[in-house]
Write a protein that holds these residues in place. Structure first.
Motif, short mmCIF file in Angstrom:
data_model
loop_
_atom_site.label_atom_id
_atom_site.label_comp_id
_atom_site.label_asym_id
_atom_site.label_seq_id
_atom_site.Cartn_x
_atom_site.Cartn_y
_atom_site.Cartn_z
N LYS A 7 54.40 2.91 23.48
CA LYS A 7 54.13 3.08 24.90
C LYS A 7 54.42 1.81 25.69
O LYS A 7 54.79 1.84 26.84
N GLU B 57 59.64 -1.08 27.15
CA GLU B 57 60.18 -0.92 28.50
C GLU B 57 61.16 0.24 28.51
O GLU B 57 62.29 0.12 28.02
N ARG C 89 59.33 3.58 32.75
CA ARG C 89 58.50 2.44 33.16
C ARG C 89 59.22 1.61 34.21
O ARG C 89 58.59 1.10 35.16
N ARG D 172 57.27 12.23 31.28
CA ARG D 172 57.19 10.83 30.85
C ARG D 172 56.97 9.91 32.05
O ARG D 172 56.22 8.91 31.96
N GLU E 127 53.74 7.38 32.71
CA GLU E 127 53.82 5.96 33.05
C GLU E 127 53.07 5.65 34.34
O GLU E 127 52.46 4.59 34.49
N ASP F 3 49.36 4.57 34.21
CA ASP F 3 49.00 3.20 33.86
C ASP F 3 49.47 2.20 34.91
O ASP F 3 49.56 1.00 34.63
N SER F 4 49.77 2.67 36.09
CA SER F 4 50.29 1.80 37.14
C SER F 4 49.28 1.65 38.27
O SER F 4 48.20 2.25 38.24
#
Length: 561
Positions: free
Chosen positions: A5, A8, A12, A36, A40, A43-44
């Motif tokens: 995960k 890069e 992402r 996907r 991502e 987690d941003s």
């Protein structure tokens, strides 16, 4: 989080570019071809807002773009997830609203196969977007995303589209982040052209200013106010130029024009011997309707050269920063003296704003006249409140008779005249200013095209007051059909209890049947955290007056609707 995960990936890298560009929220609906990217985003620093329909996701994104000047972002899956974006993107490009749509796609090996959800979405989007491209390799991710953002926000803003095959999203990417590299802003038009335009304006006897959609950005509005204040000229505006004029300059205001050529603003244009267009796009109000004298000189102030038309051939074009150009043009032109004929038209227009309330037909029992609603709203709205108008005959009543003095305080569709935008735009307004109220106004036809987003508003605790004008008809179409053919066809539908519908989604629904109940309901709306829906039965008996000819224009009404 697994080591895999942390790698890069292109997904992402997309997120990093959006973060670098300052994106705070994305709106969309996930699916297997784009999940996907959604993973991502979790987690941003970017908040993911799930919409109930992709079209409304694009409306919310474009609303963010109009309010902030930075591209709003919508993300959807492949196939129908992308096709559902088309209306919102066409609206954004027509209306000058920056937005970026990112759509999932089948893997690269399947792009030309007849497989599940395969579709050439890049070609599909080209007619409705300023930029449309596919990320064909992970290392091209930043290049394409950053150029899409530049295209959306640059020049005359609009929509941009990026297609991402599902296999590319998962591949490792080794490329720099470019999302924070903004294009340099344009400077003013060349000084010699500004001086030439000023000479033309000073030599004219009856110049008039016509404001378009791009005049309404806060910086452009401020410079335009300086020009009017220093020069003293009559001003008219297309619907999206609302709020450019402030209270101090209201005596120079000749009203909003569009759809039908029967307003005092149209008369000002008819009598003028020079027109200064500011941020005007012909899609707002067809020049063949207002410029019946194509040999009359036009001074066009814009960020891009004019698209020439038989009825729109500027004698002088001032291309560059509208704000910088208008400020310099004000200094170069100086104080002018308006012709008595033009000030007389302005005085007549301002009298008409008061006299119109004496001409209304009393509404049927338990219904309200459009102007009764307008009058209540005029006393109710505050400078910090954003108003979002859907499309229908109600929006003509509001556009003509409700006025505000803050740039882009009213969001209105006048390019594609898209139904269903009101509530999604109001959600956008509350994302930008969550502690301020947004007022969304729709007809019962348009509201049902985005009504599912009331649940989104509840989930977000959006401080929205949603007003629905009810007559069980597509009334905007009906009045034109009756004018053309003597009857309406295909315009009626059944009743809905909108208050109960709102309650079922967790909002507060209120039915009103008179002015006092409307005032009380608006008070409840102001005191309630979260969305409140107010359902109003409306008597549209006086709608034919919206198309009534203005005798001074020759007794006929031309229409673009």
């Amino acid at each position: 989080m697994s080591d895999k995960k942390k790698d890069e990936s292109a997904a992402r890298l997309i997120v990093k570019n959006l973060e670098a560009h300052g994106v705070k929220d994305v709106i969309g609906i996930p699916g297997a071809k784009i999940d996907r990217l959604f993973d991502e985003l979790a987690d941003s620093s970017i908040r993911t807002i799930v919409a109930r329909h992709e079209q409304n996701a694009s409306f919310i994104a474009s609303g963010l773009g109009r309010i902030t000047g930075k591209a709003g972002v919508a993300i959807t899956t492949s196939g129908p997830g992308v096709t559902n974006l088309v209306t919102g993107m066409a609206t954004a490009t027509s209306e000058g609203d920056p937005m970026l749509a990112i759509g999932g796609a089948v893997g690269r090996a399947d792009l030309v196969k007849l497989t599940h959800q395969s579709l050439d979405t890049v070609s599909l989007m080209r007619p409705v977007a300023k930029f449309s491209s596919l990320i064909g390799a992970p290392n091209a991710t930043s290049e394409i995303v950053s150029n899409a953002l530049r295209a959306a926000e640059g020049g005359r803003p609009g929509a941009a589209f990026v297609s991402v095959p599902m296999d590319v999203l998962n591949l490792p990417a080794n490329a720099p982040v470019m999302g924070g590299i903004d294009a340099p802003p344009p400077g003013p038009a060349p000084h010699d052209l500004i001086a030439s335009a000023a000479r033309m304006i000073k030599s004219a006897k009856r110049p008039v200013v016509l404001l378009g959609m791009l005049a309404s950005t806060p910086e452009n509005a401020q410079a335009t106010r300086k020009f009017i204040r220093q020069c003293g000229l009559p001003v008219v505006g297309c619907y999206q130029a609302t709020g450019v004029m402030d209270k101090e300059l209201f005596n120079w205001w000749g009203g909003r024009i569009g759809l039908f050529r029967n307003q005092y603003g149209d008369l000002l244009l008819e009598k003028s011997d020079l027109v200064i267009t500011v941020g005007y796009n012909p899609i707002e109000y067809d020049p063949v309707l207002w410029n019946l004298h194509p040999d009359r000189p036009l001074v066009n102030v814009d960020v891009v050269p004019a698209e020439l038309d038989n009825s729109f051939m500027p004698a002088c074009e001032l291309i560059g920063s509208i704000a910088d150009t208008m400020s310099l043009l004000a200094d170069e032109t100086g104080k002018l003296t308006a012709a008595p004929e033009m000030t007389g038209i302005l005085e007549t227009y301002h009298r008409s704003l008061k006299e119109v309330y004496n001409t209304i037909t009393p509404p049927a029992r338990n219904t309200l006249h459009p102007l009764e609603i307008v009058h209540v709203l005029q006393d109710f709205i505050t400078p910090d409140m954003t108003l979002c108008f859907d499309m229908g005959s109600f929006h003509i009543w509001l556009a003509r008779y409700l006025y505000v003095f803050r740039a882009r305080q009213i969001l209105i569709s006048n390019g594609q005249q898209t139904m269903g935008v009101g509530l999604p735009w109001a959600i956008a307004a509350t994302l930008v200013a969550p502690h301020q109220k947004a007022l969304s106004i729709s007809g019962d036809g348009g509201f049902m095209m985005s009504a599912m987003e009331l649940e989104t508003a509840v989930r977000l605790k959006s401080n929205i007051i949603q007003i629905v004008w009810i007559d069980e008809h597509y009334n905007m179409v009906e009045i034109q059909e009756k004018k053309k053919y003597g009857r309406g066809t295909g315009v009626s539908f059944g009743p809905i209890n909108f208050a109960e519908l709102a309650n079922s989604m967790g909002a507060k629904g209120i039915n009103v049947q008179n002015v006092d109940e409307l005032k009380a309901a608006l008070k409840v709306g102001m005191e309630t955290e979260g969305p409140v829906l107010i359902a109003i039965p409306v008597d549209y008996t006086d709608n034919p007056s919206l198309m009534k000819p203005l005798p001074e224009l020759g007794g006929t009404t031309s229409a673009s609707a």
